[in-house]
Design a protein around this motif. Structure first.
Motif, PDB file in Angstrom:
ATOM      1  N   PRO A  76      -7.270  13.840  -5.539  1.00 50.54           N
ATOM      2  CA  PRO A  76      -8.504  14.350  -4.960  1.00 50.54           C
ATOM      3  C   PRO A  76      -8.947  13.552  -3.735  1.00 50.54           C
ATOM      4  N   PHE A  77      -8.149  12.578  -3.307  1.00 54.10           N
ATOM      5  CA  PHE A  77      -8.550  11.705  -2.215  1.00 54.10           C
ATOM      6  C   PHE A  77      -7.859  12.077  -0.909  1.00 54.10           C
ATOM      7  N   ARG A  78      -8.615  12.104   0.189  1.00 51.69           N
ATOM      8  CA  ARG A  78      -8.081  12.336   1.528  1.00 51.69           C
ATOM      9  C   ARG A  78      -7.898  10.973   2.180  1.00 51.69           C
ATOM     10  N   VAL A  79      -6.709  10.712   2.706  1.00 51.32           N
ATOM     11  CA  VAL A  79      -6.397   9.443   3.367  1.00 51.32           C
ATOM     12  C   VAL A  79      -5.955   9.751   4.787  1.00 51.32           C
ATOM     13  N   VAL A  80      -6.507   9.040   5.759  1.00 49.24           N
ATOM     14  CA  VAL A  80      -6.119   9.209   7.156  1.00 49.24           C
ATOM     15  C   VAL A  80      -5.514   7.910   7.634  1.00 49.24           C
ATOM     16  N   ASP A  83      -0.118  12.103  20.073  1.00 52.30           N
ATOM     17  CA  ASP A  83      -0.111  12.083  21.525  1.00 52.30           C
ATOM     18  C   ASP A  83       1.110  11.243  21.890  1.00 52.30           C
ATOM     19  N   PRO A  84       1.340  10.935  23.142  1.00 51.19           N
ATOM     20  CA  PRO A  84       2.559  10.192  23.498  1.00 51.19           C
ATOM     21  C   PRO A  84       2.678   8.808  22.841  1.00 51.19           C
ATOM     22  N   VAL A  85       1.566   8.194  22.440  1.00 49.76           N
ATOM     23  CA  VAL A  85       1.619   6.827  21.916  1.00 49.76           C
ATOM     24  C   VAL A  85       1.256   6.740  20.433  1.00 49.76           C
ATOM     25  N   MET A  86       0.169   7.393  20.022  1.00 47.77           N
ATOM     26  CA  MET A  86      -0.355   7.242  18.665  1.00 47.77           C
ATOM     27  C   MET A  86      -0.334   8.565  17.902  1.00 47.77           C
ATOM     28  N   ALA A  87      -0.386   8.438  16.563  1.00 49.17           N
ATOM     29  CA  ALA A  87      -0.443   9.617  15.697  1.00 49.17           C
ATOM     30  C   ALA A  87      -1.494   9.387  14.615  1.00 49.17           C
ATOM     31  N   GLN A  88      -2.145  10.470  14.233  1.00 50.91           N
ATOM     32  CA  GLN A  88      -3.071  10.454  13.107  1.00 50.91           C
ATOM     33  C   GLN A  88      -2.452  11.329  12.026  1.00 50.91           C
ATOM     34  N   VAL A  89      -2.215  10.746  10.856  1.00 51.42           N
ATOM     35  CA  VAL A  89      -1.582  11.453   9.750  1.00 51.42           C
ATOM     36  C   VAL A  89      -2.588  11.554   8.606  1.00 51.42           C
ATOM     37  N   GLU A  90      -2.814  12.773   8.142  1.00 51.39           N
ATOM     38  CA  GLU A  90      -3.744  13.001   7.026  1.00 51.39           C
ATOM     39  C   GLU A  90      -2.930  13.305   5.777  1.00 51.39           C
ATOM     40  N   LEU A  91      -3.304  12.656   4.678  1.00 49.43           N
ATOM     41  CA  LEU A  91      -2.639  12.866   3.400  1.00 49.43           C
ATOM     42  C   LEU A  91      -3.655  13.297   2.358  1.00 49.43           C
ATOM     43  N   ASN A 151       0.847  -1.191   0.000  1.00 44.00           N
ATOM     44  CA  ASN A 151       0.000   0.000   0.000  1.00 44.00           C
ATOM     45  C   ASN A 151       0.880   1.237   0.000  1.00 44.00           C
ATOM     46  N   ARG A 152       0.910   1.923  -1.103  1.00 42.60           N
ATOM     47  CA  ARG A 152       1.693   3.144  -1.233  1.00 42.60           C
ATOM     48  C   ARG A 152       0.842   4.192  -1.913  1.00 42.60           C
ATOM     49  N   PHE A 153       0.970   5.414  -1.460  1.00 46.61           N
ATOM     50  CA  PHE A 153       0.208   6.508  -2.018  1.00 46.61           C
ATOM     51  C   PHE A 153       1.157   7.621  -2.403  1.00 46.61           C
ATOM     52  N   VAL A 154       0.897   8.250  -3.525  1.00 42.82           N
ATOM     53  CA  VAL A 154       1.598   9.468  -3.892  1.00 42.82           C
ATOM     54  C   VAL A 154       0.737  10.598  -3.392  1.00 42.82           C
ATOM     55  N   GLY A 155       1.280  11.421  -2.524  1.00 44.73           N
ATOM     56  CA  GLY A 155       0.489  12.500  -1.972  1.00 44.73           C
ATOM     57  C   GLY A 155       1.295  13.383  -1.049  1.00 44.73           C
ATOM     58  N   LEU A 156       0.594  14.278  -0.407  1.00 44.16           N
ATOM     59  CA  LEU A 156       1.191  15.250   0.494  1.00 44.16           C
ATOM     60  C   LEU A 156       0.582  15.111   1.879  1.00 44.16           C
ATOM     61  N   VAL A 157       1.414  15.188   2.898  1.00 43.17           N
ATOM     62  CA  VAL A 157       0.918  15.182   4.274  1.00 43.17           C
ATOM     63  C   VAL A 157       0.317  16.551   4.557  1.00 43.17           C
ATOM     64  N   THR A 158      -0.951  16.572   4.988  1.00 47.24           N
ATOM     65  CA  THR A 158      -1.621  17.843   5.247  1.00 47.24           C
ATOM     66  C   THR A 158      -1.856  18.110   6.724  1.00 47.24           C
ATOM     67  N   ASP A 159      -1.767  17.071   7.565  1.00 48.21           N
ATOM     68  CA  ASP A 159      -1.990  17.275   8.999  1.00 48.21           C
ATOM     69  C   ASP A 159      -1.408  16.100   9.763  1.00 48.21           C
TER      70      ASP A 159
END
Length: 111
Positions: free
Chosen positions: A90-94, A78-86, A66-74
Motif C-alpha cells: 500500500p506504500f508509494r515510493v519515489v 531527462d538526459p541526466v536524472m530519472a524519477q522512478v515511482e514504485l 534498502n530493498r523493496f518488494v514492489g512494482l514500478v508504476t512510473d
C-alpha cells in the motif's frame, strides 16, 4: 504477470485475485500460452488501495540494504536524472537516480 505473481505482490491468495478479476477489480487476459495474466500497472493500482504489505515473493531474499518488494508504476527521465515511482504494497515510493542507471536496469528486465 501471472495471477500467482500478482497475488504474491498483493499479499493475498491466488483465489482472491481470481475473485477480484470476476468482480471486475482487475482485468485479465490469456497470454500466448493460454495462461491468465494481469497487467502489472493495474496490480500496482489495486495494491495502493487494497493490499496489505506483502511478504517476499518466492525466490527473493532480503538483506540489510534498502530493498523493496514492489512494482514500478512510473518512470520519468531527462538526459541526466530519472524519477522512478514504485508501489510497494500500500506504500508509494519515489526514487531519484541517474538516467543511465535506469537505462541499464531496464535493458536487463523482462517485459
Amino acid at each position: 504477470m501471472r495471477i500467482r505473481e500478482a497475488a504474491a505482490y498483493l499479499g493475498v491468495s491466488d483465489d482472491t485475485v481470481r475473485r477480484w478479476i470476476d468482480r471486475g477489480l482487475l482485468s485479465a487476459q490469456a497470454d500466448e500460452s493460454g495462461r491468465m495474466v494481469v497487467d502489472g500497472y493495474a496490480v500496482a493500482m489495486v495494491a495502493r488501495e487494497h493490499a496489505a504489505p506483502p511478504s517476499l515473493p518466492p525466490g527473493l531474499r532480503s538483506s540489510a540494504r534498502n530493498r523493496f518488494v514492489g512494482l514500478v508504476t512510473d518512470i520519468r527521465t531527462d538526459p541526466v536524472m530519472a524519477q522512478v515511482e514504485l508501489q510497494c504494497g500500500p506504500f508509494r515510493v519515489v526514487s531519484l537516480m541517474s538516467s543511465e542507471a535506469v537505462r541499464d536496469r531496464t535493458r536487463g528486465s523482462r517485459p
